[in-house]
Design an enzyme around this catalytic site. Structure first.
Site, PDB file in Angstrom:
ATOM      1  N   CYS A   2      47.646  45.385  25.189  1.00 52.53           N
ATOM      2  CA  CYS A   2      47.420  46.645  24.477  1.00 52.53           C
ATOM      3  C   CYS A   2      46.357  47.493  25.174  1.00 52.53           C
ATOM      4  CB  CYS A   2      46.950  46.350  23.072  1.00 52.53           C
ATOM      5  SG  CYS A   2      47.955  45.157  22.206  1.00 52.53           S
ATOM      6  N   ARG A  27      49.194  48.787  32.013  1.00 56.49           N
ATOM      7  CA  ARG A  27      48.803  47.531  31.370  1.00 56.49           C
ATOM      8  C   ARG A  27      49.994  46.824  30.719  1.00 56.49           C
ATOM      9  NH1 ARG A  27      43.362  46.729  29.672  1.00 56.49           N
ATOM     10  NH2 ARG A  27      44.204  45.648  27.879  1.00 56.49           N
ATOM     11  N   TRP A  74      51.284  45.885  22.830  1.00 59.43           N
ATOM     12  CA  TRP A  74      52.082  44.837  23.483  1.00 59.43           C
ATOM     13  C   TRP A  74      52.299  43.796  22.401  1.00 59.43           C
ATOM     14  CZ3 TRP A  74      51.574  39.741  25.657  1.00 59.43           C
ATOM     15  CH2 TRP A  74      52.388  39.489  26.759  1.00 59.43           C
ATOM     16  N   ASN A 100      42.978  45.925  19.750  1.00 57.95           N
ATOM     17  CA  ASN A 100      43.405  45.044  20.846  1.00 57.95           C
ATOM     18  C   ASN A 100      42.893  43.651  20.524  1.00 57.95           C
ATOM     19  OD1 ASN A 100      44.380  47.179  22.239  1.00 57.95           O
ATOM     20  ND2 ASN A 100      43.027  46.981  24.009  1.00 57.95           N
ATOM     21  N   GLY A 101      43.709  42.639  20.764  1.00 56.47           N
ATOM     22  CA  GLY A 101      43.266  41.272  20.525  1.00 56.47           C
ATOM     23  C   GLY A 101      44.132  40.605  19.473  1.00 56.47           C
ATOM     24  N   GLU A 482      50.831  32.881  46.985  1.00 52.69           N
ATOM     25  CA  GLU A 482      50.620  34.264  46.570  1.00 52.69           C
ATOM     26  C   GLU A 482      51.859  35.120  46.849  1.00 52.69           C
ATOM     27  OE1 GLU A 482      48.889  35.883  44.734  1.00 52.69           O
ATOM     28  OE2 GLU A 482      48.976  37.966  45.388  1.00 52.69           O
ATOM     29  N   LYS A 486      54.052  37.135  44.028  1.00 54.38           N
ATOM     30  CA  LYS A 486      54.295  38.589  44.123  1.00 54.38           C
ATOM     31  C   LYS A 486      55.785  38.878  43.971  1.00 54.38           C
ATOM     32  CE  LYS A 486      51.391  39.952  43.801  1.00 54.38           C
ATOM     33  NZ  LYS A 486      50.006  39.666  43.555  1.00 54.38           N
ATOM     34  N   GLU A 489      57.005  38.313  40.362  1.00 52.24           N
ATOM     35  CA  GLU A 489      56.484  39.318  39.433  1.00 52.24           C
ATOM     36  C   GLU A 489      57.269  40.612  39.441  1.00 52.24           C
ATOM     37  OE1 GLU A 489      52.274  39.670  40.825  1.00 52.24           O
ATOM     38  OE2 GLU A 489      51.937  40.003  38.700  1.00 52.24           O
ATOM     39  N   HIS A 505      60.049  15.745  51.001  1.00 47.58           N
ATOM     40  CA  HIS A 505      59.823  14.955  49.794  1.00 47.58           C
ATOM     41  C   HIS A 505      60.543  15.548  48.585  1.00 47.58           C
ATOM     42  CE1 HIS A 505      56.925  12.551  51.983  1.00 47.58           C
ATOM     43  NE2 HIS A 505      56.487  13.688  52.494  1.00 47.58           N
ATOM     44  N   LYS A 602      48.509  44.105  32.969  1.00 44.70           N
ATOM     45  CA  LYS A 602      47.523  44.105  34.052  1.00 44.70           C
ATOM     46  C   LYS A 602      46.361  43.191  33.748  1.00 44.70           C
ATOM     47  CE  LYS A 602      45.696  45.309  37.923  1.00 44.70           C
ATOM     48  NZ  LYS A 602      46.255  44.606  39.107  1.00 44.70           N
TER      49      LYS A 602
HETATM   50  C1  AGP Z   1      48.694  39.333  40.025  1.00 44.97           C
HETATM   51  O1  AGP Z   1      49.651  40.045  40.715  1.00 44.97           O
HETATM   52  C2  AGP Z   1      48.906  39.155  38.629  1.00 44.97           C
HETATM   53  N1  AGP Z   1      49.237  40.340  37.977  1.00 44.97           N
HETATM   54  C3  AGP Z   1      48.040  38.171  37.862  1.00 44.97           C
HETATM   55  O2  AGP Z   1      48.369  36.916  38.358  1.00 44.97           O
HETATM   56  C4  AGP Z   1      46.499  38.350  37.885  1.00 44.97           C
HETATM   57  O3  AGP Z   1      45.997  38.095  39.145  1.00 44.97           O
HETATM   58  C5  AGP Z   1      45.895  37.396  36.842  1.00 44.97           C
HETATM   59  O4  AGP Z   1      46.372  37.746  35.581  1.00 44.97           O
HETATM   60  C6  AGP Z   1      44.381  37.389  36.846  1.00 44.97           C
HETATM   61  O5  AGP Z   1      43.870  38.636  36.525  1.00 44.97           O
HETATM   62  P1  AGP Z   1      42.337  38.968  36.736  1.00 44.97           P
HETATM   63  O6  AGP Z   1      42.046  38.877  38.192  1.00 44.97           O
HETATM   64  O7  AGP Z   1      42.145  40.338  36.191  1.00 44.97           O
HETATM   65  O8  AGP Z   1      41.568  37.920  35.983  1.00 44.97           O
END
Ligand code: AGP
Length: 607
Positions: A2, A27, A74, A100-101, A482, A486, A489, A505, A602
């Site tokens: 949110c 977000r 959200w 939010n929360g 990583e 990516k 995602e 393995h 985000k």
């Molecule tokens: C990365 O592309 C992601 N969106 C996600 O893994 C992100 O790195 C993770 O949620 C941690 O976020 P932060 O660095 O704001 O703690």
């Protein structure tokens, strides 16, 4: 997750609120709404779907109020719907709240309120809040008091904005375990869950701490603790340029942020390596303390955790301290062995990730020193940690993290070298060479960015695939994880990152004709080993993209991307760039929303 925006001043609030919500779209959300004060009456407009739909609702342009709250939701409790969107109001529309929360004891509070004659129209946990405020207001006749009493009853996490028709010139905001900032203007004040929402209006920010309540009017910002004792707070000036939260001619924030990496890394390095020994303004570790450290934990989530995996090799090699990297959501519940001889480093771009913050609190309870690495000055994690250091990469808007990752790896590397200099466990020459390589990074990143055209061509060949594999050894394995994240995602393609040596393995069973494999080969001591693993997949018909700083010769790769050579301890800072482009161009080929991938947010401010 949110998003929250608020305005109180002399201008029409609704365009400012909508503009702020648009800036928070990154977000992730599924409904949006605003409430403004119109001639001492609260008017709420909200709906399921995008902010642009909200902005087209009949009557929204007629709102004249100069005080308002806004939200992108959200869904957690209750599906995305008009009723479940925020603002939520009490039964008589006298109090409006955005939240939010998560309110963990909402069920119990609902029952209490029902017993007292209240009813509920939404499935949200939030709806108890305006009703509880109403309940206390009827007793106290004072909004600030009613909010403070309500907050004392709430369990869970919350950032709240509250309006009341009984005190129409005010807004009350508060937080616990969920971010909220106040931007100070001239005769006006702005509120937001994230700085970029209001960065175009002001650079002067107050960062709220947990359990602080703020009473805002046009001119005043008064801070109180939960018992309503006044407290004072300092303004922090945020030096991000206004255009840093704009696309600046790029199609997407992600593409902009990939291309910003040379300047972001310059910002991260700053003056730290200029001359002589490295100094961190906020750190003052001495040799005695560092020698007493028996273990380093690096704890984070997602991409930030992957940055930690790269740094592990550097810390162990340069500082000779055993270093473990842990996922924050696992670390906080597995009773890790922490004491005063443990140093815990927490990485969070946003500084607001709930699991990472909780994992940090755990280390503090066990007497370990804690360092937070964040990109956001004043963010929650930096206020919890014993020491905070910043990546200074500028705001990252795209959900898929790019420049935050590279700047985190750079900052961790500089931190590792800083420790190594104090500890004197490796030769100075080794330290000096690594420092020089870090200084060379911005120009080598510029060189690496030129691979975008070749990667785009490769993306065009493989974007219809359903599975991909990323293989590497050493720090190349860390970057494979990583690259794979990516891709998942933003392109929604299933992928796995494997240590090449693990192939036999199990995972090799998945390799068949036409499967796409991405192979990262930059650790020169492991080139021969990795190549023999890659040959095994080529023999079985895999289509291989190799990302390398080595001269590999013609081994049957589909595409070879040559990147500049650097020290293997930091090579992921370069090799990740083709992987970022790969995810980006595949997502574009598939026609997806690169910056706002489905189901993702985000910053993950709830567990
Ligand atoms: C990365 O592309 C992601 N969106 C996600 O893994 C992100 O790195 C993770 O949620 C941690 O976020 P932060 O660095 O704001 O703690």
């Amino acid at each position: 997750m949110c998003g929250i925006v608020g305005y109180i001043g002399n201008k029409k609030a609704s365009p400012i609120l909508i503009n702020g919500l648009l800036r928070l779209e990154y977000r992730g959300y599924d409904s949006a709404g605003i409430a403004t004060m119109e001639e001492n009456q609260i008017v709420v407009m909200k709906n399921k779907g995008r902010v642009n739909n909200l902005n087209q609702l009949a009557g929204i342009n007629d709102l004249k109020g100069t005080l308002g709250i806004a939200h992108t939701r959200w869904a957690t409790h209750g599906k995305p719907s008009n009723e479940n969107s925020h603002p939520q109001t009490d039964n008589s529309n006298e109090f409006a709240v955005v939240h939010n929360g998560i309110i963990e004891n909402y069920h119990e509070l609902r029952e209490f309120l029902k017993e007292n004659g209240y009813y509920f129209v939404s499935q949200t946990d939030t709806e108890v809040i305006p009703n509880l405020i109403d309940y206390y207001y009827k007793k106290e006749n004072n909004l600030l008091k009613a909010v403070s009493m309500t907050c004392k009853d709430l369990k869970g996490s919350f950032a709240l904005e509250i309006l009341s028709k009984y005190e129409p010139d005010k807004m009350i905001v508060t937080r616990k375990d969920s971010p909220l900032v106040i931007g100070k203007g001239n005769g006006e004040n702005y509120i937001a869950s994230d700085i970029p929402a209001i960065l175009s209006y002001t650079k002067d920010f107050y960062f709220l701490d947990d359990n602080e309540i703020v009473e805002l009017t046009n001119k005043d910002v008064k801070f109180y603790n939960l018992d309503l004792e006044p407290i004072s707070k300092q303004i922090k000036v945020i030096d991000w340029g206004t255009s840093s939260a704009e696309k600046d001619g790029y199609d997407d924030f992600m593409l902009k942020e990939i291309n910003e990496q040379p300047s972001a890394i310059r910002g991260t390095i700053g003056a730290k390596l200029d001359n002589g020994n490295i100094e961190f303004e906020n750190l003052n570790f001495n040799k005695e303390y560092l020698e007493s450290i028996k273990k380093i934990y690096i704890v984070a989530c997602g991409t930030a955790m992957h940055a930690g995996l790269v740094a592990k090799t550097l810390f162990e090699k340069m500082c000779k301290i055993p270093t473990e990297v842990d996922i924050a959501s696992e670390f906080r519940y597995r009773e890790p062995l922490i004491d005063e001889k443990t140093l815990c480093i927490y990485i969070s771009q946003s500084g607001e990730t709930a699991d990472t913050i909780a994992a940090l609190k755990l280390a503090k309870q066990n007497n370990a020193k804690t360092i937070a690495i964040s990109n956001v000055i004043g963010s929650s994690i930096t206020r919890e940690a014993d020491y905070s250091i910043y990546t200074h990469a500028g705001p990252e808007i795209a959900v898929a993290s790019t420049k935050a990752y590279t700047s985190q790896v750079v900052l961790l590397s500089v931190l590792g070298i800083y420790f190594a200099e104090i500890l004197e466990r490796v030769y100075n020459q080794e330290i000096d060479e690594l420092k020089q390589e870090i200084l060379n990074l911005p120009s080598k990143i510029e060189e690496t960015l030129k691979c975008c055209k070749d990667i785009k061509k490769f993306a065009n060949k493989v974007y219809k695939e359903t599975d991909m594999f990323f293989l590497g050894r050493g720090t190349d394995y860390a970057v494979c994880l990583e690259g794979s994240l990516k891709l998942k995602e933003i392109s929604y393609i299933h992928s796995e990152g494997y240590a090449s040596g693990e192939l036999k393995h199990g995972p090799i069973a998945l390799i068949e004709n036409g499967v796409t494999v991405i192979s990262v080969i930059t650790n020169s001591n492991l080139v021969d080993k990795t190549i023999s693993n890659v040959q095994e997949v080529i023999t079985r018909g895999a289509k291989v993209l190799a990302i390398t700083s080595e001269n590999l010769g013609d081994l049957g790769f589909d595409t070879v991307i040559k990147i500049p050579k650097t020290n293997k301890l930091i090579s992921p800072i370069l090799s990740v760039i083709p992987l970022q482009f790969l995810a980006y161009y595949i997502s574009k080929e598939k026609g997806l929303d690169v910056d706002k991938p489905r189901n993702l947010a985000k910053s993950v401010t709830v567990e």
